[in-house]
Motif scaffolding. Structure first.
Motif, short mmCIF file in Angstrom:
data_model
loop_
_atom_site.label_atom_id
_atom_site.label_comp_id
_atom_site.label_asym_id
_atom_site.label_seq_id
_atom_site.Cartn_x
_atom_site.Cartn_y
_atom_site.Cartn_z
N PHE A 16 37.94 50.88 47.21
CA PHE A 16 36.37 50.64 47.97
C PHE A 16 35.39 50.61 46.68
O PHE A 16 34.43 49.94 46.81
CB PHE A 16 36.14 51.95 48.88
CG PHE A 16 36.62 51.61 50.30
CD1 PHE A 16 36.49 50.50 50.90
CD2 PHE A 16 37.62 52.65 50.70
CE1 PHE A 16 37.13 50.60 52.15
CE2 PHE A 16 37.96 52.43 51.98
CZ PHE A 16 37.94 51.36 52.58
N GLU A 17 35.83 51.44 45.65
CA GLU A 17 35.07 51.42 44.41
C GLU A 17 35.11 50.14 43.95
O GLU A 17 34.02 49.35 43.60
CB GLU A 17 35.59 52.48 43.62
CG GLU A 17 34.59 52.38 42.13
CD GLU A 17 35.04 53.43 41.24
OE1 GLU A 17 34.70 53.37 39.96
OE2 GLU A 17 35.62 54.65 41.74
N ASP A 18 36.45 49.45 43.72
CA ASP A 18 36.52 48.09 43.13
C ASP A 18 35.83 47.01 43.77
O ASP A 18 35.35 46.16 43.48
CB ASP A 18 37.99 47.85 43.02
CG ASP A 18 38.45 48.76 41.96
OD1 ASP A 18 37.93 49.13 41.20
OD2 ASP A 18 40.02 48.63 41.65
N LEU A 23 31.84 42.95 44.95
CA LEU A 23 30.59 42.32 45.86
C LEU A 23 29.24 42.40 45.05
O LEU A 23 28.31 41.62 45.33
CB LEU A 23 30.36 43.16 47.27
CG LEU A 23 31.49 42.83 48.03
CD1 LEU A 23 31.44 43.87 49.30
CD2 LEU A 23 31.64 41.14 48.34
N ALA A 24 29.20 43.25 44.22
CA ALA A 24 27.79 43.61 43.26
C ALA A 24 27.56 42.25 42.45
O ALA A 24 26.63 41.76 42.23
CB ALA A 24 27.74 44.76 42.64
N ARG A 25 28.88 41.65 41.82
CA ARG A 25 28.98 40.68 40.99
C ARG A 25 28.89 39.34 41.58
O ARG A 25 28.56 38.22 40.96
CB ARG A 25 30.01 40.74 40.13
CG ARG A 25 29.94 41.71 38.78
CD ARG A 25 31.08 41.61 37.88
NE ARG A 25 32.06 42.63 38.39
CZ ARG A 25 33.32 42.31 38.43
NH1 ARG A 25 33.97 41.49 37.78
NH2 ARG A 25 34.40 43.35 38.76
N CYS A 26 28.98 39.37 42.88
CA CYS A 26 29.12 38.22 43.69
C CYS A 26 27.64 37.39 43.86
O CYS A 26 26.60 38.32 43.99
CB CYS A 26 29.55 38.08 45.02
SG CYS A 26 31.49 38.31 44.84
#
Length: 68
Positions: A16-18, A23-26
């Motif tokens: 979940f952390e990965d 998703l933050a970089r997308c």
């Protein structure tokens, strides 16, 4: 005894952390990027459809000659 339990809980937390970091970089694609993707996928569908049609066109007479 606590070690296996910790390993079982650590794997989903790491996943979940990965996932959150990914998703933050997308980013949302621009209109130009989106149309490039649509064009590439559409042309791939057309090429694969034509290729499948040609293969079927070749195999129908071959199958007919084999069964007759």
């Amino acid at each position: 005894m606590a070690q296996p339990k910790q390993n079982v809980l650590e794997a989903p937390n790491k996943f979940f952390e990965d996932s959150r970091k990914f998703l933050a970089r997308c980013t949302k694609p621009s209109a130009k990027e989106y149309y490039e993707i649509v064009r590439a996928v559409g042309s791939g569908f057309i090429v694969m459809g034509v290729l499948g049609y040609v293969v079927k066109l070749i195999h129908i007479p071959i199958r007919h000659f084999i069964t007759v």
